[in-house]
Design a protein around this motif. Sequence first.
Motif, mmCIF file in Angstrom:
data_model
loop_
_atom_site.group_PDB
_atom_site.id
_atom_site.type_symbol
_atom_site.label_atom_id
_atom_site.label_comp_id
_atom_site.label_asym_id
_atom_site.label_seq_id
_atom_site.Cartn_x
_atom_site.Cartn_y
_atom_site.Cartn_z
ATOM 1 N N SER A 95 4.157 7.386 2.907
ATOM 2 C CA SER A 95 4.844 6.151 3.306
ATOM 3 C C SER A 95 4.435 5.015 2.390
ATOM 4 C CB SER A 95 4.516 5.783 4.764
ATOM 5 O OG SER A 95 3.167 5.363 4.878
ATOM 6 N N PHE A 96 5.275 3.981 2.366
ATOM 7 C CA PHE A 96 4.937 2.707 1.736
ATOM 8 C C PHE A 96 4.680 1.696 2.847
ATOM 9 C CE2 PHE A 96 7.151 4.851 -1.650
ATOM 10 C CZ PHE A 96 6.559 4.386 -2.808
ATOM 11 N N ALA A 120 14.676 -1.101 -2.393
ATOM 12 C CA ALA A 120 15.989 -0.555 -2.746
ATOM 13 C C ALA A 120 15.956 0.945 -3.009
ATOM 14 C CB ALA A 120 16.536 -1.288 -3.973
ATOM 15 N N VAL A 121 14.828 1.452 -3.520
ATOM 16 C CA VAL A 121 14.783 2.855 -3.931
ATOM 17 C C VAL A 121 13.544 3.585 -3.409
ATOM 18 C CG1 VAL A 121 14.755 4.450 -5.902
ATOM 19 C CG2 VAL A 121 16.120 2.358 -6.016
ATOM 20 N N PHE A 122 12.375 3.120 -3.793
ATOM 21 C CA PHE A 122 11.176 3.940 -3.631
ATOM 22 C C PHE A 122 10.819 4.211 -2.168
ATOM 23 C CE2 PHE A 122 10.826 3.340 -8.066
ATOM 24 C CZ PHE A 122 10.006 4.357 -8.534
ATOM 25 N N GLU A 123 11.030 3.258 -1.290
ATOM 26 C CA GLU A 123 10.674 3.474 0.111
ATOM 27 C C GLU A 123 11.650 4.410 0.825
ATOM 28 O OE1 GLU A 123 9.993 -0.182 2.187
ATOM 29 O OE2 GLU A 123 8.516 -0.887 0.732
ATOM 30 N N ARG A 124 12.766 4.755 0.171
ATOM 31 C CA ARG A 124 13.806 5.542 0.844
ATOM 32 C C ARG A 124 14.127 6.849 0.130
ATOM 33 N NH1 ARG A 124 18.043 1.011 0.433
ATOM 34 N NH2 ARG A 124 19.430 2.464 1.508
ATOM 35 N N SER A 125 13.592 7.044 -1.054
ATOM 36 C CA SER A 125 13.897 8.253 -1.814
ATOM 37 C C SER A 125 12.979 9.408 -1.397
ATOM 38 C CB SER A 125 13.720 7.983 -3.315
ATOM 39 O OG SER A 125 13.833 9.179 -4.057
ATOM 40 N N ASP A 126 13.491 10.643 -1.526
ATOM 41 C CA ASP A 126 12.659 11.824 -1.254
ATOM 42 C C ASP A 126 12.161 12.468 -2.555
ATOM 43 O OD1 ASP A 126 14.973 12.922 -2.228
ATOM 44 O OD2 ASP A 126 15.493 14.041 -0.418
ATOM 45 N N LYS A 127 12.274 11.729 -3.652
ATOM 46 C CA LYS A 127 11.839 12.251 -4.954
ATOM 47 C C LYS A 127 10.598 11.526 -5.488
ATOM 48 C CE LYS A 127 16.406 13.838 -6.445
ATOM 49 N NZ LYS A 127 17.418 13.811 -7.534
ATOM 50 N N TYR A 139 0.835 -1.198 0.000
ATOM 51 C CA TYR A 139 0.000 0.000 0.000
ATOM 52 C C TYR A 139 0.868 1.246 0.000
ATOM 53 C CZ TYR A 139 -4.292 -2.658 1.013
ATOM 54 O OH TYR A 139 -5.367 -3.526 0.939
ATOM 55 N N ILE A 140 0.307 2.344 -0.551
ATOM 56 C CA ILE A 140 0.956 3.653 -0.568
ATOM 57 C C ILE A 140 0.078 4.620 0.222
ATOM 58 C CG2 ILE A 140 1.692 5.585 -2.008
ATOM 59 C CD1 ILE A 140 1.942 3.553 -4.353
ATOM 60 N N GLU A 141 0.644 5.218 1.255
ATOM 61 C CA GLU A 141 -0.063 6.262 1.991
ATOM 62 C C GLU A 141 0.227 7.591 1.306
ATOM 63 O OE1 GLU A 141 -0.460 8.044 6.556
ATOM 64 O OE2 GLU A 141 1.257 6.800 5.987
ATOM 65 N N PHE A 142 -0.826 8.347 0.965
ATOM 66 C CA PHE A 142 -0.633 9.527 0.127
ATOM 67 C C PHE A 142 -1.337 10.756 0.700
ATOM 68 C CE2 PHE A 142 -4.641 7.730 -1.245
ATOM 69 C CZ PHE A 142 -5.441 8.837 -1.492
ATOM 70 N N ALA A 143 -0.864 11.915 0.220
ATOM 71 C CA ALA A 143 -1.547 13.191 0.429
ATOM 72 C C ALA A 143 -1.443 13.921 -0.901
ATOM 73 C CB ALA A 143 -0.900 13.990 1.550
#
Length: 335
Positions: A169-170, A241-248, A159-163
């Motif tokens: 968050s993931f 590896a990337v998406f859960e830790r990137s700020d982009k 799941y993706i938590e969004f605003a």
Amino acid sequence: MPSHSDTTSGNVINAILSGGFGTRLWPLSTPEKPKQFLQLFNDKSLFQHTVLRNSRLVRSTMIITNEGHITQANAQMEELGEQFGHVILEPVARNTAPAICLAALAVDKEDILFVTPSDHMIGEDGYGESVNRAIELAENGFLVTFGIKPVYPETGFGYIEFAGEEVKSFREKPDEATAKRFLEAGNFYWNSGMFCFKAGVFLEEIAKLSPQIYQKCVEAHEKGITEETMGAIPSDSVDYAVFERSDKIRTVPAQFEWTDLGSYDALIGYLEDQVQSSGVSSVSGPGVKNTHAFSKKRVLGVGLEDMNIIETEDTILVLPKGEGQRVKELYQEFK
């Protein structure tokens, strides 16, 4: 030939991930003839539908697959009158992060990769608008996910938590109580496994966040992708590896119908509703309720309720609806 789009700028490449075979659909899907190449959907496969759906939105098509599946992929591309712009063959499966890193290394850093699985079914309505919005965000230096509005508390998806378009968050695959909470909260999407970004931006982020994967992928790209060079790459998902830790990261809400057809409940429901002459039928007999068969034969029963029955050339699988996630266990036991 690859189709050219009038709706996007830059060089947009559909990178199709086609490494797995769908163990939850065994024995219909097998390592030799995997889910994405089964031509069950109006005489086309999920892979072919993926190519057709995306060819009008991108400049070319890339496939990341293994040596055992490329022959089927080429044959099905030929049926469509299409051809690959890039082919990456993986002698060893190392999960999605290395696969996508190798794809990004194979193109120009300014190219935009629209990364999609090969085995999802997606509705046309609203699809182009969502993809073009993702491309806009990618052009502005973001790594973009596609979020699917959840319609039930699925425990098999992340799941993706969004605003808005921002990702807060993931969340990993939840238990049922947590999935219900996500559904009630209203600000969680299913993670579709579709991504969009500039190749160079992705490479910068994976080099920073997962340097060992990046370095070993660069070595494989420069020396040639072999069992030895691929085997040296750490295995990891692109989410970890990337998406859960990137700020982009940004997320685009899907304005289209989506299903990963990842269980027999989903597959049989879709085929019964959407595909003529699909081989799916309701099982008849006294006391039979909500029981379906995928079979070329007439299937009858007594006192059956909430069951799926799947017949292949050498196997008959019987399972209760709602237990589709456990087919993977069965495959591990009998493979």
